[in-house]
Design a protein around this motif. Structure first.
Motif, PDB file in Angstrom:
ATOM      1  N   UNK A   2       7.276  -5.273  -1.216  1.00 45.96           N
ATOM      2  CA  UNK A   2       6.851  -4.608  -2.456  1.00 45.96           C
ATOM      3  C   UNK A   2       8.015  -4.267  -3.376  1.00 45.96           C
ATOM      4  N   UNK A   3       9.250  -4.306  -2.875  1.00 43.50           N
ATOM      5  CA  UNK A   3      10.382  -4.006  -3.762  1.00 43.50           C
ATOM      6  C   UNK A   3      10.920  -5.261  -4.452  1.00 43.50           C
ATOM      7  N   UNK A   4      10.379  -6.430  -4.124  1.00 47.36           N
ATOM      8  CA  UNK A   4      10.754  -7.663  -4.817  1.00 47.36           C
ATOM      9  C   UNK A   4       9.985  -7.678  -6.138  1.00 47.36           C
ATOM     10  N   UNK A   5      10.702  -7.861  -7.260  1.00 45.85           N
ATOM     11  CA  UNK A   5      10.011  -7.766  -8.559  1.00 45.85           C
ATOM     12  C   UNK A   5       9.096  -8.960  -8.843  1.00 45.85           C
ATOM     13  N   UNK A   6       8.154  -8.721  -9.741  1.00 45.61           N
ATOM     14  CA  UNK A   6       7.308  -9.819 -10.218  1.00 45.61           C
ATOM     15  C   UNK A   6       8.134 -10.650 -11.202  1.00 45.61           C
ATOM     16  N   UNK A   7       7.637 -11.828 -11.549  1.00 49.92           N
ATOM     17  CA  UNK A   7       8.348 -12.708 -12.481  1.00 49.92           C
ATOM     18  C   UNK A   7       7.488 -12.879 -13.724  1.00 49.92           C
ATOM     19  N   UNK A   8       8.117 -12.662 -14.888  1.00 51.87           N
ATOM     20  CA  UNK A   8       7.428 -12.876 -16.160  1.00 51.87           C
ATOM     21  C   UNK A   8       8.250 -13.850 -16.993  1.00 51.87           C
ATOM     22  N   UNK A   9       7.654 -15.005 -17.273  1.00 52.65           N
ATOM     23  CA  UNK A   9       8.286 -15.999 -18.134  1.00 52.65           C
ATOM     24  C   UNK A   9       7.283 -16.322 -19.238  1.00 52.65           C
ATOM     25  N   UNK A  10       7.587 -15.845 -20.431  1.00 47.35           N
ATOM     26  CA  UNK A  10       6.681 -15.973 -21.580  1.00 47.35           C
ATOM     27  C   UNK A  10       5.298 -15.440 -21.198  1.00 47.35           C
ATOM     28  N   UNK A  11       4.290 -16.302 -21.126  1.00 46.68           N
ATOM     29  CA  UNK A  11       2.947 -15.835 -20.792  1.00 46.68           C
ATOM     30  C   UNK A  11       2.611 -15.970 -19.319  1.00 46.68           C
ATOM     31  N   UNK A  12       3.537 -16.524 -18.563  1.00 47.75           N
ATOM     32  CA  UNK A  12       3.334 -16.697 -17.125  1.00 47.75           C
ATOM     33  C   UNK A  12       3.747 -15.421 -16.403  1.00 47.75           C
ATOM     34  N   UNK A  13       2.853 -14.879 -15.600  1.00 46.27           N
ATOM     35  CA  UNK A  13       3.167 -13.693 -14.808  1.00 46.27           C
ATOM     36  C   UNK A  13       2.864 -13.992 -13.341  1.00 46.27           C
ATOM     37  N   UNK A  14       3.908 -13.914 -12.505  1.00 48.76           N
ATOM     38  CA  UNK A  14       3.740 -14.120 -11.065  1.00 48.76           C
ATOM     39  C   UNK A  14       3.873 -12.755 -10.403  1.00 48.76           C
ATOM     40  N   UNK A  15       2.816 -12.303  -9.793  1.00 45.05           N
ATOM     41  CA  UNK A  15       2.769 -10.983  -9.168  1.00 45.05           C
ATOM     42  C   UNK A  15       3.817 -10.850  -8.070  1.00 45.05           C
ATOM     43  N   UNK A  16       4.243  -9.619  -7.834  1.00 44.33           N
ATOM     44  CA  UNK A  16       5.192  -9.395  -6.739  1.00 44.33           C
ATOM     45  C   UNK A  16       4.545  -9.604  -5.375  1.00 44.33           C
ATOM     46  N   UNK A  17       3.243  -9.806  -5.341  1.00 46.25           N
ATOM     47  CA  UNK A  17       2.608 -10.194  -4.076  1.00 46.25           C
ATOM     48  C   UNK A  17       3.184 -11.556  -3.660  1.00 46.25           C
TER      49      UNK A  17
ATOM     50  N   UNK B  12      -9.119   2.269  -6.164  1.00 43.89           N
ATOM     51  CA  UNK B  12      -8.280   1.672  -7.206  1.00 43.89           C
ATOM     52  C   UNK B  12      -6.814   2.109  -7.155  1.00 43.89           C
ATOM     53  N   UNK B  13      -6.539   3.336  -6.798  1.00 44.74           N
ATOM     54  CA  UNK B  13      -5.167   3.849  -6.854  1.00 44.74           C
ATOM     55  C   UNK B  13      -4.372   3.551  -5.580  1.00 44.74           C
ATOM     56  N   UNK B  14      -4.944   2.838  -4.644  1.00 45.34           N
ATOM     57  CA  UNK B  14      -4.324   2.638  -3.347  1.00 45.34           C
ATOM     58  C   UNK B  14      -3.081   1.766  -3.404  1.00 45.34           C
ATOM     59  N   UNK B  15      -3.127   0.631  -4.058  1.00 43.64           N
ATOM     60  CA  UNK B  15      -2.033  -0.332  -4.042  1.00 43.64           C
ATOM     61  C   UNK B  15      -1.167  -0.194  -5.285  1.00 43.64           C
ATOM     62  N   UNK B  16      -0.480   0.910  -5.405  1.00 37.85           N
ATOM     63  CA  UNK B  16       0.341   1.172  -6.589  1.00 37.85           C
ATOM     64  C   UNK B  16       1.641   0.380  -6.576  1.00 37.85           C
ATOM     65  N   UNK B  17       1.977  -0.270  -5.488  1.00 39.42           N
ATOM     66  CA  UNK B  17       3.218  -1.040  -5.401  1.00 39.42           C
ATOM     67  C   UNK B  17       3.022  -2.505  -5.731  1.00 39.42           C
ATOM     68  N   UNK B  18       1.818  -2.882  -6.151  1.00 39.19           N
ATOM     69  CA  UNK B  18       1.557  -4.248  -6.615  1.00 39.19           C
ATOM     70  C   UNK B  18       1.864  -4.282  -8.101  1.00 39.19           C
TER      71      UNK B  18
ATOM     72  N   UNK C  41       0.818  -1.207   0.000  1.00 39.87           N
ATOM     73  CA  UNK C  41       0.000   0.000   0.000  1.00 39.87           C
ATOM     74  C   UNK C  41       0.854   1.261   0.000  1.00 39.87           C
ATOM     75  N   UNK C  42       1.857   1.307   0.886  1.00 44.58           N
ATOM     76  CA  UNK C  42       2.628   2.532   1.103  1.00 44.58           C
ATOM     77  C   UNK C  42       4.031   2.503   0.489  1.00 44.58           C
ATOM     78  N   UNK C  43       4.486   1.349   0.053  1.00 42.53           N
ATOM     79  CA  UNK C  43       5.842   1.214  -0.486  1.00 42.53           C
ATOM     80  C   UNK C  43       6.759   0.572   0.547  1.00 42.53           C
TER      81      UNK C  43
END
Length: 190
Positions: free
Chosen positions: A97-112, A183-189, A50-52
């Motif tokens: 929240x500073x750990x990046x998400x993972x994108x492998x081809x069409x697979x996207x794992x959120x930084x959550x 909607x704009x609350x969780x900008x670090x996701x 939420x806050x970074x």
């Protein structure tokens, strides 16, 4: 209310919720060898998304200080033990929240998920180090193989894995529900 005051209110709210959840944890069943699901990390994870991450870390520090005031961190032997047993485990979820998400081809794992996984591993590692050097089993020495096995496997693994699974389920649901409100609350996701 200006943005700075609003941020301080959120930090205080998340820290207070964390202390409350830690208090409620005592009513959950404990593992055979000790430890229980640590619900107190959930508000710190939410604060980070939420806050970074910087304010997430401050939320963790404030949570630890509140825990001191309410007598939750009772077993203190040395400054290093306090650091590994209490400070690091409650502060490290703030960096999720500073750990990046993972994108492998069409697979996207959120930084959550990546943030929760990495920081829970760091939390677990901190608890293991505290156990190896300060809470080793009777009849063994600090830093011994027996201390490593007891701390890493017997005592800390079970409840940290259960906490990780609880976080994987609860945190995305909470964030999704809260995002519907604003909607704009969780900008670090990511």
């Amino acid at each position: 209310m200006n943005q700075k005051t609003r941020t301080y209110v959120f930090i205080a709210m998340y820290a207070s919720l964390s202390v409350l959840f830690n208090f409620l944890t005592q009513f959950l069943p404990h593992m055979v060898n000790g430890g229980t699901v640590d619900l107190g990390v959930i508000p710190i994870f939410i604060a980070s998304y939420h806050l970074g991450w910087k304010k997430g870390v401050w939320t963790g520090i404030f949570t630890w200080l509140l825990g001191l005031v309410f007598g939750m961190n009772r077993y203190m032997v040395s400054p290093l033990q306090i650091l590994f047993d209490y400070v690091i485990p409650i502060v490290v979820p703030g960096i999720a929240s500073c750990i990046p998400s993972i994108k492998i081809k069409e697979l996207h794992i959120s930084n959550i998920y990546t943030g929760v996984f990495v920081t829970m591993f760091l939390k677990y590692s901190s608890h293991v180090l505290a156990g190896v050097y300060f809470w080793f089993p009777e009849g063994s020495a600090a830093g011994s193989i027996a201390a490593w096995i007891y701390s890493a496997w017997t005592y800390n693994l079970g409840y940290n894995v259960l906490t990780l699974l609880a976080c994987f389920i609860i945190i995305p649901i909470l964030i999704q529900s809260l995002q519907r409100v604003e909607q704009k609350t969780f900008t670090y996701v990511k």
